[in-house]
Enzyme design. Structure first.
Site, PDB file in Angstrom:
ATOM      1  N   ALA A 226     -10.729   3.361  27.967  1.00 50.00           N
ATOM      2  CA  ALA A 226     -11.610   2.224  27.663  1.00 50.00           C
ATOM      3  C   ALA A 226     -12.857   2.601  26.848  1.00 50.00           C
ATOM      4  O   ALA A 226     -13.137   1.963  25.821  1.00 50.00           O
ATOM      5  CB  ALA A 226     -11.977   1.514  28.969  1.00 50.00           C
TER       6      ALA A 226
ATOM      7  N   ASP B 259     -10.457  -0.224  33.562  1.00 51.78           N
ATOM      8  CA  ASP B 259     -10.432  -0.882  32.249  1.00 51.78           C
ATOM      9  C   ASP B 259     -11.167  -2.209  32.267  1.00 51.78           C
ATOM     10  O   ASP B 259     -11.666  -2.669  31.241  1.00 51.78           O
ATOM     11  CB  ASP B 259      -8.991  -1.073  31.791  1.00 51.78           C
ATOM     12  CG  ASP B 259      -8.391   0.282  31.410  1.00 51.78           C
ATOM     13  OD1 ASP B 259      -7.914   0.989  32.321  1.00 51.78           O
ATOM     14  OD2 ASP B 259      -8.469   0.644  30.221  1.00 51.78           O
TER      15      ASP B 259
HETATM   16  O1  MRU Z   1      -3.584   2.937  28.402  1.00 54.02           O
HETATM   17  P1  MRU Z   1      -4.777   3.855  28.449  1.00 54.02           P
HETATM   18  O2  MRU Z   1      -4.414   5.298  28.376  1.00 54.02           O
HETATM   19  O3  MRU Z   1      -5.840   3.441  27.447  1.00 54.02           O
HETATM   20  O4  MRU Z   1      -5.386   3.602  29.893  1.00 54.02           O
HETATM   21  C1  MRU Z   1      -6.529   4.307  30.274  1.00 54.02           C
HETATM   22  C2  MRU Z   1      -6.948   4.025  31.670  1.00 54.02           C
HETATM   23  O5  MRU Z   1      -6.359   3.263  32.390  1.00 54.02           O
HETATM   24  C3  MRU Z   1      -8.215   4.690  32.120  1.00 54.02           C
HETATM   25  O6  MRU Z   1      -8.188   4.920  33.491  1.00 54.02           O
HETATM   26  C4  MRU Z   1      -9.423   3.802  31.792  1.00 54.02           C
HETATM   27  O7  MRU Z   1      -9.367   3.333  30.470  1.00 54.02           O
HETATM   28  C5  MRU Z   1     -10.700   4.532  31.992  1.00 54.02           C
HETATM   29  S1  MRU Z   1     -10.899   5.882  30.824  1.00 54.02           S
HETATM   30  C6  MRU Z   1     -12.406   6.584  31.192  1.00 54.02           C
END
Ligand code: MRU
Length: 316
Positions: A46, A213
């Site tokens: 995110a 997210d």
């Molecule tokens: O699909 P992604 O790899 O973007 O998902 C990422 C996550 O779910 C993380 O846990 C979230 O974005 C936090 S990253 C600090």
């Protein structure tokens, strides 16, 4: 370790699809390139998505691309992480001449936010810590949120051992979290997602920590698919389950988790592993990229301003 480089004019992203075996930087030349890098998960996580979107707007301004169209293009790239919308809303009222500086500010502030989350969260961790997906330097400006808490604890000399869930289907745990831990000599053991229950029962885990997210006003928390079942397993085994949450991931406009949009990803991610077929062609697939953990399963949310619980009151 960083995954985003900006030199005032040019944006480069580390292609996270190729990690851990190939470290290749891609030049992002336009807002369209930035949107497609987010959509295709060249960059993911995110906070990293938000920073890339901010630089995407800077590239749009530099090339004279229509700002409203650029905003919409980036906003549509991925739906669940509210940080993307947060960064675009922050850029929106800024004069053209200042957009680049605002994007740089978003980038630099993120590192301080991560370090503050790490500082507040490190004291909650000791011994075996289970985590999901990748929430480290690669998913942010550097350091990380949930993995940042682990990194801070390790840096302070705490005796931490990370257990990383591989995180099917995109394998952020196996490919990225394991890579970060090995690079920085943070003790790490990789497990498949189905091993979480047995590991929690084994007594080796003292806490689980995940990123997020989008967190609804009431604390319901959207994060990588598999987070919800991890939270249920932690509750069953009486193990604290923490969420590392920069305030930019809290969405007061979503009253509960029911209003969080959940991204559906292509079926091929489930039918294949890294491009190799593992299931019959044509089998039907359900591939939600995120799930929502009800607030009552979360022990605490660690923000840059400290450890919080709903009802949340963000800093002014
Ligand atoms: O699909 P992604 O790899 O973007 O998902 C990422 C996550 O779910 C993380 O846990 C979230 O974005 C936090 S990253 C600090």
């Amino acid at each position: 370790m960083v995954s985003i480089k900006w030199d005032g004019n040019q944006l480069q992203l580390l292609d996270q699809r190729l990690l851990p075996h190939t470290e290749k930087w891609l030049r992002i030349r336009s807002v369209q390139d930035a949107a497609s890098a987010i959509k295709n998960m060249i960059v993911r996580g995110a906070p990293a998505i938000a920073i890339t979107a901010a630089y995407g707007m800077a590239l749009a301004v530099k090339s004279g691309f229509d700002r409203n169209k650029a905003h919409q293009l980036l906003l549509n790239a991925r739906p669940t992480a509210v940080n993307l919308q947060w960064a675009l809303e922050r850029i929106k009222p800024i004069d053209d001449a200042q957009v680049c500086a605002e994007a740089e500010a978003i980038h630099h502030e993120d590192l301080h936010i991560n370090q503050a989350i790490g500082h507040h969260g490190a004291k909650l961790l000791s011994g075996g810590v289970l985590t999901i997906c990748n929430t480290g330097a690669l998913a942010t400006s550097g350091h990380g949120t949930a993995l940042g808490m682990i990194r801070s604890a390790h840096d302070c000399g705490q005796d931490i051992h990370v257990y990383a869930l591989e995180t099917r289907p995109y394998l952020q745990g196996a490919r990225l979290t394991a890579f970060e831990c090995l690079k920085e000599a943070i003790p790490c053991t990789l497990i498949t997602d189905g091993m979480a229950g047995a590991l929690l029962k084994s007594g080796r885990i003292s806490a689980a920590v995940a990123g997020c997210d989008r967190v609804a006003r009431n604390g319901d928390t959207a994060n990588k698919i598999g987070t919800y079942q991890l939270a249920i397993l932690c509750r069953h085994h009486n193990i604290p389950f923490h969420i590392a949450m920069p305030w930019s991931t809290w969405d007061p406009n979503c009253p509960t988790g029911n209003s969080i949009p959940i991204e559906q990803r292509p079926s091929e991610e489930v039918r294949t592993i890294l491009g190799n077929p593992i299931a019959p062609d044509g089998v039907e697939v359900w591939n939600p990229s995120f799930d929502v953990t009800p607030a009552e399963l979360v022990t605490s949310w660690i923000t840059e301003t400290g450890i919080c619980h709903p009802p949340f009151s963000p800093p002014a």
